[in-house]
Enzyme design. Sequence first.
Site, PDB file in Angstrom:
ATOM      1  N   CYS A   1       1.989   3.416   9.500  1.00  0.00           N
ATOM      2  CA  CYS A   1       2.200   4.740   8.896  1.00  0.00           C
ATOM      3  C   CYS A   1       2.725   5.717   9.948  1.00  0.00           C
ATOM      4  CB  CYS A   1       0.898   5.270   8.305  1.00  0.00           C
ATOM      5  SG  CYS A   1       1.077   6.913   7.575  1.00  0.00           S
TER       6      CYS A   1
ATOM      7  N   ASN B   1       8.469  -6.701   4.313  1.00  0.00           N
ATOM      8  CA  ASN B   1       8.403  -5.442   3.579  1.00  0.00           C
ATOM      9  C   ASN B   1       9.578  -4.559   3.989  1.00  0.00           C
ATOM     10  OD1 ASN B   1       6.585  -2.418   3.891  1.00  0.00           O
ATOM     11  ND2 ASN B   1       7.200  -3.301   1.957  1.00  0.00           N
TER      12      ASN B   1
ATOM     13  N   LYS C   1      -0.657  -4.383   8.893  1.00  0.00           N
ATOM     14  CA  LYS C   1       0.724  -4.060   8.511  1.00  0.00           C
ATOM     15  C   LYS C   1       1.335  -3.228   9.626  1.00  0.00           C
ATOM     16  CE  LYS C   1       3.427  -2.195   4.628  1.00  0.00           C
ATOM     17  NZ  LYS C   1       4.121  -1.057   5.236  1.00  0.00           N
TER      18      LYS C   1
ATOM     19  N   ARG D   1       8.683   0.730  -2.935  1.00  0.00           N
ATOM     20  CA  ARG D   1       9.350   1.685  -3.817  1.00  0.00           C
ATOM     21  C   ARG D   1       9.912   1.060  -5.094  1.00  0.00           C
ATOM     22  NH1 ARG D   1      13.766   3.881  -0.907  1.00  0.00           N
ATOM     23  NH2 ARG D   1      13.601   2.003   0.332  1.00  0.00           N
TER      24      ARG D   1
ATOM     25  N   PRO E   1       0.846  -1.200   0.000  1.00  0.00           N
ATOM     26  CA  PRO E   1       0.000   0.000   0.000  1.00  0.00           C
ATOM     27  C   PRO E   1       0.877   1.243   0.000  1.00  0.00           C
ATOM     28  CG  PRO E   1       0.061  -0.980   2.192  1.00  0.00           C
ATOM     29  CD  PRO E   1       0.792  -1.919   1.283  1.00  0.00           C
ATOM     30  N   MET E   2       0.632   2.157  -0.944  1.00  0.00           N
ATOM     31  CA  MET E   2       1.415   3.394  -1.041  1.00  0.00           C
ATOM     32  C   MET E   2       0.480   4.555  -1.326  1.00  0.00           C
ATOM     33  SD  MET E   2       4.783   2.220  -3.206  1.00  0.00           S
ATOM     34  CE  MET E   2       3.904   1.106  -4.311  1.00  0.00           C
TER      35      MET E   2
END
Length: 501
Positions: A115, A226, A154, A255, A17-18
Amino acid sequence: MTVNTPLCFRGKKILAPMVRVGTLPMRLLALDYGADIVYCEELIDIKMLQCKRVINEVLETVDFVAPNERVVFRTCERERQHVVFQMGSADPERALAVAKLVESDVAGIDINMGCPKEYSTKARMGAALLSDPDKIESILSTLVKGVCKPVTCKIRILPSIEDTVNLVKRIEKTGIAAIAVHGRKSLVLSFFCLLERKKEERPQHPVHCDVIKAISEAISIPVIANGGSHDFIKEYTDIETFQKATAASSVMIARAAMWNPSIFRKEGSFPLKDVMQNYIKYAVRYDNHYTNTKYCLCQMLREQLETTQGKKLHAAQSTQEICEVFEMADFYEETAAIFGAKKASLETETQDEDDQVDDPDVIKMAVRFDKREYPPQITPKMYLLEWCRKEKHPQPVYETVQRPLDRLFCSVVTVAEQKYRSTLWDKSKKLAEQAAAIVCLRTLGVPEGRLGEGENHLINKRRREDRECFSNRGHGEDLTEPSHKKANLIEETADMNVPEM
């Protein structure tokens, strides 16, 4: 017929997820290149709960549309068995409400607990949840019990391996299907002292493969590694290297996939030019907002942003201009023509259906409300309300529907047991209601307040009340609202949820 199969998180290559990157075009492109699972960008629960689920027949998508008509989340049948919906939430009930809203259109539900951005941690979401295990357990347990799709989360690692392993063991007991671990340390806010902070590790810091490995060995559910783009993953074979170093079940790529989503190809990555053109095709095909398209393309170009092409991309102000930069103007025009024809055909079908089911007792007229034709703060709805009061009729009742095809609105107003509507559909609920009020007023031969109609009694009434308001204010009295604010408030009370037609 689509067969629903439970999502498996073992041996998978996953698009992470970005924010601003994980929109529909990027997710579809990653699937084309070999990704097994794709996560959408984090979407906040409160924002999603304001959205309405709309079937977009032109694009053949399912759209979750905010009150301002912005599409917050768009998905399609191609990814339905592969897309995981990631949300930001700090409340179990809100999280469950969002999960129920989207679960029929996605393959899984994920809670973001990693996040580090301030907008997320200030609301006690994202990495801030790591300092509140009780809340983590409550959110995940509520989701696992409340939805039929697999639930994941996450996280980032904590300052010590022991603390991290203890946390993931507790998370495992909630019944989630898998846990994704970003192998860098989190900005953890102490629950008792918000001033006590530990430095957030950024991408330039080495990923802690040993911690991910310890987690993989400590729990039985799949662990998704990740954070390896900087240290490990430059090509497809590096994905397996990272997986072995962490002993993880699967690998999640951020990325490296953002720079070139063909990293998922076993046969090797495609040239960036081809990748960008394929991305643009999806962006045009699914009407992606040009600012988002431009952002993703800029992430792919990276050091080439200062080239002539990069500067042209940066200056582009529409999807069409972006296509011109990449010599795809013909593709844009062809696609636009196809969708234009499809939309026109669907509109014709919809109009035919409207005509067939239309109530013959409704008085109709082709009118629209243009506020430029009325004095400031004067509307037909206000005039109609004033007339009903004068004639001792009940207050006008507005019934508004939204057409899924183009998300336009139509309103029917009932006055003295007679219904009125405009045959023209409007872009907002308020405009549709004003148009219905105009039809009623013109049918009755009652002034609607337009400029040039002569003496405007509502304006004069307002002026008197406002003069009284200012006069009372001079004597220090506690004032009530002026009449026009009251009238506007009455109009606003009618703005309830609008059903789809």
